[in-house]
Design a protein around this motif. Structure first.
Motif, short mmCIF file in Angstrom:
data_model
loop_
_atom_site.label_atom_id
_atom_site.label_comp_id
_atom_site.label_asym_id
_atom_site.label_seq_id
_atom_site.Cartn_x
_atom_site.Cartn_y
_atom_site.Cartn_z
N ALA A 108 0.82 -1.21 0.00
CA ALA A 108 0.00 0.00 0.00
C ALA A 108 0.86 1.26 0.00
O ALA A 108 0.53 2.24 -0.69
CB ALA A 108 -0.93 -0.02 1.22
N GLU A 109 1.95 1.26 0.75
CA GLU A 109 2.83 2.44 0.80
C GLU A 109 3.42 2.73 -0.58
O GLU A 109 3.48 3.88 -1.02
CB GLU A 109 3.96 2.21 1.82
CG GLU A 109 3.51 2.07 3.26
CD GLU A 109 3.39 3.40 3.97
OE1 GLU A 109 3.16 4.42 3.30
OE2 GLU A 109 3.52 3.41 5.21
N ALA A 110 3.88 1.68 -1.26
CA ALA A 110 4.44 1.87 -2.60
C ALA A 110 3.37 2.37 -3.57
O ALA A 110 3.63 3.23 -4.42
CB ALA A 110 5.03 0.55 -3.10
N TRP A 111 2.18 1.86 -3.43
CA TRP A 111 1.05 2.29 -4.27
C TRP A 111 0.74 3.76 -4.04
O TRP A 111 0.58 4.53 -4.98
CB TRP A 111 -0.14 1.39 -3.95
CG TRP A 111 -1.38 1.63 -4.75
CD1 TRP A 111 -1.51 2.36 -5.90
CD2 TRP A 111 -2.67 1.11 -4.46
NE1 TRP A 111 -2.80 2.33 -6.35
CE2 TRP A 111 -3.54 1.57 -5.48
CE3 TRP A 111 -3.18 0.30 -3.45
CZ2 TRP A 111 -4.90 1.25 -5.49
CZ3 TRP A 111 -4.53 -0.03 -3.47
CH2 TRP A 111 -5.37 0.45 -4.48
N LEU A 112 0.67 4.16 -2.77
CA LEU A 112 0.36 5.55 -2.45
C LEU A 112 1.46 6.49 -2.92
O LEU A 112 1.19 7.61 -3.37
CB LEU A 112 0.14 5.70 -0.94
CG LEU A 112 -0.31 7.09 -0.46
CD1 LEU A 112 -1.65 7.47 -1.09
CD2 LEU A 112 -0.41 7.12 1.06
N LYS A 113 2.70 6.04 -2.85
CA LYS A 113 3.82 6.86 -3.32
C LYS A 113 3.72 7.10 -4.82
O LYS A 113 3.98 8.21 -5.31
CB LYS A 113 5.14 6.16 -2.99
CG LYS A 113 6.37 6.95 -3.40
CD LYS A 113 7.65 6.21 -3.02
CE LYS A 113 8.88 7.00 -3.48
NZ LYS A 113 10.14 6.27 -3.12
N ASP A 114 3.35 6.05 -5.56
CA ASP A 114 3.21 6.19 -7.02
C ASP A 114 1.94 6.93 -7.42
O ASP A 114 1.89 7.58 -8.46
CB ASP A 114 3.22 4.81 -7.68
CG ASP A 114 4.56 4.11 -7.53
OD1 ASP A 114 5.56 4.79 -7.26
OD2 ASP A 114 4.60 2.86 -7.67
N SER A 115 0.87 6.78 -6.60
CA SER A 115 -0.44 7.37 -6.94
C SER A 115 -0.98 8.11 -5.72
O SER A 115 -1.93 7.66 -5.09
CB SER A 115 -1.41 6.28 -7.39
OG SER A 115 -0.86 5.48 -8.41
N PRO A 116 -0.39 9.26 -5.37
CA PRO A 116 -0.78 9.96 -4.13
C PRO A 116 -2.22 10.45 -4.12
O PRO A 116 -2.76 10.72 -3.05
CB PRO A 116 0.21 11.13 -4.06
CG PRO A 116 0.71 11.30 -5.45
CD PRO A 116 0.70 9.95 -6.07
N GLY B 74 -3.73 -1.00 6.40
CA GLY B 74 -2.49 -1.70 6.71
C GLY B 74 -1.93 -1.29 8.06
O GLY B 74 -1.46 -2.12 8.84
N LEU B 75 -1.99 0.01 8.37
CA LEU B 75 -1.54 0.49 9.67
C LEU B 75 -2.40 -0.09 10.79
O LEU B 75 -1.90 -0.47 11.85
CB LEU B 75 -1.61 2.03 9.70
CG LEU B 75 -0.60 2.76 8.81
CD1 LEU B 75 -0.99 4.23 8.69
CD2 LEU B 75 0.81 2.64 9.37
N GLU B 76 -3.71 -0.15 10.54
CA GLU B 76 -4.62 -0.69 11.54
C GLU B 76 -4.25 -2.12 11.92
O GLU B 76 -4.10 -2.46 13.11
CB GLU B 76 -6.05 -0.67 11.00
CG GLU B 76 -7.06 -1.40 11.88
CD GLU B 76 -8.33 -1.78 11.13
OE1 GLU B 76 -9.07 -2.62 11.65
OE2 GLU B 76 -8.56 -1.27 10.02
N HIS B 77 -4.07 -2.97 10.92
CA HIS B 77 -3.84 -4.38 11.21
C HIS B 77 -2.45 -4.63 11.76
O HIS B 77 -2.28 -5.47 12.66
CB HIS B 77 -4.09 -5.21 9.94
CG HIS B 77 -5.53 -5.29 9.56
ND1 HIS B 77 -6.12 -4.42 8.68
CD2 HIS B 77 -6.51 -6.13 9.95
CE1 HIS B 77 -7.40 -4.72 8.55
NE2 HIS B 77 -7.66 -5.75 9.31
N LEU B 78 -1.46 -3.93 11.25
CA LEU B 78 -0.11 -4.13 11.77
C LEU B 78 -0.01 -3.62 13.21
O LEU B 78 0.62 -4.25 14.07
CB LEU B 78 0.91 -3.42 10.88
CG LEU B 78 2.38 -3.71 11.18
CD1 LEU B 78 2.68 -5.20 11.14
CD2 LEU B 78 3.28 -2.96 10.19
N GLY B 79 -0.66 -2.49 13.49
CA GLY B 79 -0.68 -1.98 14.85
C GLY B 79 -1.41 -2.91 15.79
O GLY B 79 -0.98 -3.14 16.93
N HIS B 80 -2.52 -3.47 15.33
CA HIS B 80 -3.29 -4.41 16.16
C HIS B 80 -2.46 -5.65 16.48
O HIS B 80 -2.45 -6.14 17.62
CB HIS B 80 -4.57 -4.80 15.42
CG HIS B 80 -5.39 -5.84 16.13
ND1 HIS B 80 -5.79 -5.70 17.42
CD2 HIS B 80 -5.88 -7.03 15.71
CE1 HIS B 80 -6.50 -6.75 17.79
NE2 HIS B 80 -6.56 -7.58 16.77
N ALA B 81 -1.74 -6.17 15.46
CA ALA B 81 -0.93 -7.37 15.69
C ALA B 81 0.21 -7.08 16.67
O ALA B 81 0.55 -7.93 17.51
CB ALA B 81 -0.37 -7.87 14.36
#
Length: 932
Positions: free
Chosen positions: A562-570, A582-589
């Motif tokens: 997702a980060e790479a996608w957002l960087k290419d397509s802000p 992605g931040l939600e799930h990684l933070g939850h884990a």
């Protein structure tokens, strides 16, 4: 609309057709005649088997080269990336070559437009065929590998099918009945697949059905045994109303042209009427008739046109009369397809396939012969003089037969109507579930409220699994978004049906297909979205299965994508949303495994991005729920770090947002006249989670009335949530959590007897899921939570007795004996019997379990009870806690890891002991020590 056909074409015309040099205007007429004429079809097949040089010589015949003919040049045949092996066919629009993809080594059928300056209609038709191929993925439909353009002409790279077409079996070569039935059943499945996606072929005929045969079969093939048919040539296919492409202009119907091959056209198609899926059912009937009898249903001869036969109101001769050894049921099935009235045919290609498979399985078919009165009426129309004599001689018998047939026909029609309605409902649901995840959710929602539909709903989901498997197995070597989506949806349905292992396998396949797509095109946004989603869902499955380390790696992968996608397509809102999730799930884990330092920055960034998104897109319905999740997860971090008031503030804000959103949804539904209960929305579940979180904080802050009120509200909602769909495992697990929390609060309030009903219900619910096999792959619920509930229930049943008789505690199993003793101490202290409590504490410090589990429980209980006593007793409990932890590491093969020792609230007092450092040094390092 009428169509006139000439007599059989002469040999020169057939040679030109075989060589691909016939005028485009003549080619359609010649092909139509050949398809309806056995003799000309055989002659054309013979000519098509000749070499190009032979055909050239036949065309010249001592004369000048025919106008318009030129042998194929290198320029005609060259396509970059492909090695042309041979020309294998001609069509109305183009030429088909056998070719090999140079890089992949894959054989393909390469189709090119024959003209360098095609008309706009031909070009549109060619590209529309490519779109149609791309929309259909079925084992019995030729698959498309590539669409491209070279030298000004588009081309299609299609799946190469080596066995030739079905045409040689359609004239004069009756097939074995079971082989024909199997082949047509497979074709009907493929046709139904196309119809489900809004595509009507309109030109089904033997020449458009290719045969895939095992590599070890000799060529040419002499039987249909073991052959897999594959439908091709969607050049005149029509997108029907209601499909995704129905809004695209269908030039073929607007120009007034009658497209198709008349010998295989249904009466309504031939007359220029409305064309729907049942024209393909009719064409399948013609093909089936030819396979069974070796001739056309209307007995066409080379000098007679199909239109003439139709205008003569000719009816097909029953196949069993043409071929007496033919099973009667197959003739009935075939004739049902060929009914002139579409309403009297099979209602769908799926029904045709089902009836053929009933025959193949030795079961009765559903189709029935035409009633006697109908047969008589059609015979009378053909031979009126004979019919009049029969009416005079046998009038009474005819009347009786007519009446009996009418009555029996009504009964059969009623039965068929009921059966058709049931089958159609299943087919419609299968179509929805097979085609779009959105429609899957609609079916789930529609069937959740009525208890009587629960079994039907499960059946529909199982049907979806079968249909989706067809999508995922069609040309499984080629990565496609549709395959990735099908694997994803299969994973979701398996998870909902309680099959965790299958769910993980399918979601992993989705991830693999999306990864392969990105290897080809790294900037493909849809593939990035699919890959991020697959990783998140797969991570959730593993987190539920108590595999947090694996889950974290998947959540990290999702966030990286997702980060790479957002960087290419802000400016792409989907990319921004993928990063937030992605931040939600990684933070939850990270929080799940106790890595609070790693969790907080991830969740704080999620909160900031979500607030910005809400400000920029206040009408986006997805933003506010994400804000609630961010607050809820950050509240959890605060709670774990001991900042209870900050946690309560965040939980309260999250709950207020969720409740306000629920009111707005109900107001909108009311204004729109929509009768929808909130239990069908995942936001309803979020409120349950928030109510429980807030209540447990209130409990820790000492506000018991508020805690009980919150837990009761959450439990009431959890019951409604689970009752809405009793087959949904996740909903039942949510109720398990709510019941467990409610029981634990009663235990903390020392109302052990009051906790028993909640814990009993909790145990019965979880045990029912386990017995039904629904907890496979979910060790948290199948093992840990189940053991926890059993232990709590046993403690509650013993606590009041232990308060009166200490021996009750020490006679309990060692995994709960320290906790029963703890309940006794709590009750004694509440009653003011401090001396008795101290005596029990001293006995607890001296208690000597046998196994590692007993020692770990003792360590936790001693640590928790330190604050309840004065210095000497407290010090004894503290020393006993640390010593018990040491025994755990002496005895256990899988002792607690370092992070668990550092974060377990039950060991908070033990961590203050200087001796704790020695225990911590023995703890194995965490698997995910580097953090997220």
């Amino acid at each position: 609309m009428s169509i006139a056909f000439d007599a059989c074409p002469d040999d020169d015309e057939l040679v030109a057709l075989a060589a691909g040099s016939a005028d485009e205007a003549d080619e359609g007429r010649l092909l139509a005649h050949v398809d309806a004429c056995g003799a000309c079809s055989a002659r054309l097949a013979e000519l098509e088997g000749a070499t190009r040089a032979t055909l050239h010589a036949l065309q010249l015949g001592g004369r000048e080269t025919p106008v318009g003919y030129s042998p194929p040049s290198r320029r005609d045949e060259a396509v970059p990336g492909y090695e042309i092996l041979e020309r294998i066919g001609e069509g109305g629009m183009g030429v088909v070559y056998k070719a090999r993809h140079r890089r992949l080594g894959r054989l393909v059928a390469l189709k090119r437009l024959r003209s360098y300056a095609p008309s706009p209609e031909i070009l549109r038709r060619f590209l529309r065929e490519a779109e149609t191929f791309a929309a259909l993925q079925h084992p019995n439909i030729v698959q498309i590998h590539e669409v491209g353009e070279h030298d000004g002409r588009p081309f299609l790279a299609l799946e190469f099918v080596a066995g030739g077409s079905l045409a040689p079996f359609a004239w004069g070569r009756p097939a074995a009945p079971k082989e024909a039935a199997t082949l047509v059943a497979d074709l009907a499945d493929a046709v139904h697949h196309a119809h489900c996606r809004g595509v009507v072929h309109r030109d089904l005929k033997p020449a458009n059905i290719l045969l895939q045969v095992p590599d070890d079969r000799p060529r040419p093939i002499d039987s249909l045994e073991g052959v897999a048919p594959k439908i091709t040539d969607f050049g005149i296919a029509k997108w029907i109303e209601g499909s995704a492409e129905s809004g695209v202009e269908d030039w073929s119907t607007q120009t007034g042209l009658l497209l198709g091959t008349p010998a295989y056209m249904a009466p309504e198609q031939l007359s220029g009427g409305s064309v729907g899926p049942l024209v393909d059912v009719y064409a399948l009937g013609v093909i089936f008739y030819q396979l069974l009898t070796g001739g056309h249903p209307l007995g066409l001869s080379g000098s007679e046109s199909f239109h003439q036969a139709m205008m003569a109101d000719r009816e097909p001769e029953p196949p069993s009369r043409v071929r007496p050894d033919l099973p009667r049921d197959l003739g009935v099935v075939c004739l049902k397809c060929l009914r002139k009235d579409p309403s009297q045919r099979y209602a769908s290609a799926a029904e045709l396939a089902a009836d053929l498979r009933r025959f193949l399985a030795g079961r009765p078919i559903l189709a029935r012969p035409a009633p006697l009165w109908e047969v008589a009426w059609k015979g009378a129309k053909r031979r009126p003089a004979v019919a009049a004599a029969l009416v005079v001689a046998q009038g009474a018998l005819v009347v009786m037969a007519f009446g009996a047939a009418w009555y029996n026909g009504r009964l059969r029609d009623a039965l068929r109507s009921t059966q058709a309605a049931e089958r159609q409902a299943e087919a419609n649901a299968r179509t929805a579930l097979d085609a779009h995840s959105q429609l899957v959710e609609q079916v789930r929602t529609a069937l959740r409220d009525a208890p009587a539909t629960r079994n039907l709903r499960r059946g529909l989901l199982e049907t979806a699994v079968a249909g989706l498997r067809n999508v995922t197995t069609a040309d499984a070597t080629a990565p496609r978004l549709s395959r990735a989506s099908a694997h994803q949806l299969l994973g979701e349905v398996h998870w909902e049906l309680g099959r965790a292992g299958e769910a993980i396998a399918e979601m992993d396949r989705c991830r693999a297909v999306a990864t392969a797509l990105l290897a080809v095109d790294p900037a493909l946004a849809d593939a990035r979205d699919q890959l991020a989603l697959a990783c998140r869902r797969l991570g959730i499955f593993h987190l539920r299965g108590d595999r947090p380390d694996l889950a974290r790696s998947l959540f990290r992968e999702a966030l990286d994508v997702a980060e790479a996608w957002l960087k290419d397509s802000p400016d792409d809102p989907r990319a921004e949303l993928a990063v937030i999730e992605g931040l939600e799930h990684l933070g939850h884990a990270a929080h799940w495994v106790g890595d609070f330092a790693g969790a907080r920055p991830l969740l704080e960034r999620m909160l900031a991005m979500t607030e910005v998104r809400i400000a920029a897109r206040p009408d986006d319905p997805r933003s506010e729920p994400l804000l609630g999740k961010a607050l809820d997860l950050l509240g959890g971090v605060d709670e774990s770090l001991g900042d209870l008031r900050s946690a309560r503030d965040k939980y309260r804000r999250a709950l207020d947002l969720e409740l306000a959103a629920e009111v707005r949804r109900e107001d909108r539904d009311r204004a729109a006249g929509v009768d929808r209960t909130p239990e069908g929305d995942s936001a309803f579940r979020n409120i349950i989670v928030s109510l429980n979180n807030l209540a447990l904080i209130d409990l820790q802050l000492g506000d018991l009335p508020k805690a009980l009120a919150g837990l009761d509200a959450g439990l009431e909602r959890a019951r409604r949530w689970a009752a809405r769909d009793p087959e949904d495992v996740q909903r039942k697990l949510d109720l398990v959590e709510a019941l467990g929390n409610r029981g634990v609060v009663e235990m903390r309030n020392l109302r052990f007897a009051a906790a028993v009903p909640f814990l009993e219900e909790d145990w019965n619910l979880l045990e029912g899921l386990r017995a039904a096999g629904k907890l496979a792959g979910l060790p948290i619920y199948g093992l840990e939570r189940r053991d926890e509930i059993a232990d709590n229930l046993a403690i509650c049943r013993l606590a009041d007795r232990a308060a009166k008789d200490e021996a009750v505690a020490w006679s309990a199993p060692e995994r709960i004996a320290p906790r029963v003793a703890d309940a006794r101490m709590a009750l004694l202290l509440a009653e003011g019997r401090k001396a008795a409590a101290v005596a029990t504490a001293e006995r607890l410090a001296a208690y000597h379990p046998e196994g590692a589990i007993g020692w770990l429980v003792k360590a936790r209980v001693c640590s928790q009870r330190v604050e309840s006593f004065e210095a000497e007793t407290a010090a004894g409990l503290l020393d006993a806690s640390v010593q018990a932890l040491g025994r755990v590491y002496d005895l256990s093969v899988a002792p607690p890891r370092r992070r668990e020792l550092e974060t377990d609230e039950r060991l908070a007092a033990a961590r203050r002991s200087p001796a704790f450092a020695a225990v911590l040094a023995r703890a194995p390092a965490d698997k995910d020590a580097p953090g997220p």
